[in-house]
Write a protein that holds these residues in place. Sequence first.
Motif, PDB file in Angstrom:
ATOM      1  N   VAL A 137     -65.047  16.037  16.509  1.00 22.36           N
ATOM      2  CA  VAL A 137     -64.872  17.022  15.803  1.00 22.36           C
ATOM      3  C   VAL A 137     -64.036  18.232  16.186  1.00 22.36           C
TER       4      VAL A 137
ATOM      5  N   SER B 258     -61.164  19.319  14.704  1.00 21.54           N
ATOM      6  CA  SER B 258     -61.021  21.342  14.340  1.00 21.54           C
ATOM      7  C   SER B 258     -60.246  22.666  14.819  1.00 21.54           C
TER       8      SER B 258
ATOM      9  N   MET C   1     -61.389  19.768   5.836  1.00 19.08           N
ATOM     10  CA  MET C   1     -62.354  19.219   7.143  1.00 19.08           C
ATOM     11  C   MET C   1     -63.230  18.473   6.192  1.00 19.08           C
TER      12      MET C   1
ATOM     13  N   LYS D 135     -68.102  21.089  11.124  1.00 24.70           N
ATOM     14  CA  LYS D 135     -66.918  21.172  11.144  1.00 24.70           C
ATOM     15  C   LYS D 135     -67.128  22.821  10.042  1.00 24.70           C
TER      16      LYS D 135
END
Length: 237
Positions: free
Chosen positions: A74, A78, A181, A211
């Motif tokens: 993640v 991101s 996301m 996120k």
Amino acid sequence: MTWYSMYSLPILYGMAFMVYIAAAGILWLVHRLGREELLLPVGAMDYILLLTISQYMASKIGAYVGPLVVPMGVITYSASVSVLDFLTLRYGRGVGYWVVRIAAYLQALVFLINYLVINYPPAQFWESLQAPFAAIMGVSARIAIASITAFIVSETYDVFLVSRLGGGVLRRVGYSDPVTMTIDTLVFIPIAFYGVVPNIWLLMLSQLTVKMSLVPMTMLAVWLNRKALRYAVATLR
């Protein structure tokens, strides 16, 4: 409980902050040095590198807070969104789409090469080291397929939203990234972990929570490079 698990939350966000600053910093440095012609290739390489790392990190499930858990990919995924936002805002929707398509092809190529190398018959004296090598370099087919599918769908939509929304840079990123996301999570988690990880809904909730909490860092990363974008600073207020 070790000191590392006790401070897992600040460590997680500390790692994320370092990744975001590194991803944004290379673009800031290129612009600062006046090498505008390098912004696109450097940004594309930055984006592809973060996505590639995400494929390997996705198999690491880390503790978050209490029962919440999250794939560690993640963090780099991101951060890659912030780079894609920058490229789309700087060069337009068409370039953003092409960057996503090229990245998808290269991620598939990374998985294919890894698969062929890991399964290539090793020399007899090397067989004992085959398993550790596979553990280090291997990316499961499910995670690879999930990763490529999720980011094609979600980041194509991210390019569309960022390029179509009106207003300043921060408004565009602030509106588009939560949607992007969310789509990525809804596609990635079921493909990668259904039937493997118990309570998959908890995993999806955990990933979405992390996120969404990283969106301000995405906005910060883009804001740091505001002078390299085609928008006046006044529009960022």
